[in-house]
Design an enzyme around this catalytic site. Structure first.
Site, short mmCIF file in Angstrom:
data_model
loop_
_atom_site.label_atom_id
_atom_site.label_comp_id
_atom_site.label_asym_id
_atom_site.label_seq_id
_atom_site.Cartn_x
_atom_site.Cartn_y
_atom_site.Cartn_z
N GLU A 23 0.90 -1.33 -0.40
CA GLU A 23 0.10 -0.11 -0.49
C GLU A 23 0.96 0.92 0.09
O GLU A 23 1.70 1.69 0.92
CB GLU A 23 -0.61 -0.17 1.23
CG GLU A 23 -2.24 1.47 1.08
CD GLU A 23 -2.67 0.96 2.45
OE1 GLU A 23 -3.92 1.48 1.98
OE2 GLU A 23 -2.85 0.49 3.00
N GLU A 59 -12.57 1.93 3.29
CA GLU A 59 -11.71 1.77 4.66
C GLU A 59 -12.18 3.29 4.71
O GLU A 59 -11.02 4.00 5.38
CB GLU A 59 -10.61 1.61 4.28
CG GLU A 59 -9.69 1.77 5.80
CD GLU A 59 -8.32 1.25 5.42
OE1 GLU A 59 -7.64 0.60 5.73
OE2 GLU A 59 -7.91 1.71 4.17
#
Length: 287
Positions: A151, A245
């Site tokens: 990420e 998220e």
């Protein structure tokens, strides 16, 4: 075909919780996938992990595994003892996910989180250590039907790679179909000149996308350029998971770690927010 997921932490104040009740919840709210904390699962009994897998299978829900690597398990550390601790931890997690049927582990898989560059240290030294670690770990991932997603995080949370342009050569050097890029619209909003350009730059290396508004509200409640993001995803033929998220609750370890210092909603109905966001995301990014 793209799938739509959500991270369990939207509902919780703590990272270490029982994930089982969230499986049927996210199904009912309109999601295809549940992302849970892989680090928490390492401490579970094998039977409990398999129960989670069975519940997900019964509900038709995919599982994916998020990770915020701790400082004592930092695979980018110049300290060889810490780096080896991280490699052992990651190997155990990869094999664990393999026994659960495989899938994606995404997040700070290549470094600790959060972390700032110590004064006087070389950023490249950490990148080189991380590369050495990831080349070893990806072989284990290949043997266990696991994809390691790296990420790209913003400058306030990490320093190794803050843009897609930075991380792309790193992933290409690893050179495995079991290693990919995880972009996140929250982090991208801080670091990228253009979200669509970054997505197209990632191309086939983009294995998953975290989606959320600029202030981490659920998708559809902010100012992210979703139509342009959709066009970029279409242009690269992206068919992976889109995982919401959002974080809106102050308090607890989650609020502390994510820096939620105020109520983003007054008396929020979190389930309704999630369901409405799922409908918006599916309509805007998938259908």
């Amino acid at each position: 075909m793209r799938t739509l997921g959500i991270y369990y932490g939207f509902w919780t104040h703590d990272w270490d919780v029982d994930f089982l009740p969230f499986v049927s919840k996210v199904k009912e709210l309109g999601f295809d996938q549940l992302e849970v904390n892989g680090g928490t699962l390492v401490s579970w009994k094998e039977a409990d992990r398999l129960t989670l897998v069975e519940e997900a299978r019964k509900e038709g829900i995919l599982l994916s595994y998020g990770l915020g690597m701790t400082a004592e398990h930092d695979v980018s550390s110049p300290c060889e003892e810490i780096r080896q601790n991280g490699i052992r931890f990651m190997k155990d997690m990869i094999k664990m996910v393999g026994r659960m049927g495989g899938g994606m582990i995404g997040g700070s898989t290549y470094c600790s989180w959060p972390k700032q560059l110590p004064k006087g240290d070389s950023k490249k030294e950490y990148q080189d250590q991380s590369l050495k670690s990831m080349k070893e770990l990806v072989k284990v991932a290949e043997d266990n039907e696991v994809i390691l997603n790296l990420e790209v995080l913003n400058r306030f949370e990490q320093f190794l790679f803050n843009t897609c342009e930075e991380i792309l050569p790193f992933v290409e050097e690893i050179g495995s179909p079991n290693c990919g890029i995880l972009l996140d619209t929250f982090h991208m909003n801080i670091e990228e000149d253009s979200l669509p350009v970054a997505i197209q730059l990632a191309g086939s290396h983009l294995k998953a996308l975290h989606i959320g508004e600029t202030n981490r509200k659920p998708v559809g409640l902010g100012r992210q350029p979703w139509k342009e993001i959709r066009s970029a995803l279409d242009a690269i033929g992206f068919d992976g998971p889109l995982v919401e998220e959002p974080f809106v609750l102050p308090g607890g370890q989650v609020g502390q770690d994510i820096s939620v210092w105020r109520n983003l909603f007054d008396n929020p109905d979190l389930d309704k927010l999630a369901a409405d966001s799922a409908a918006f995301a599916r309509r805007t990014l998938i259908l």
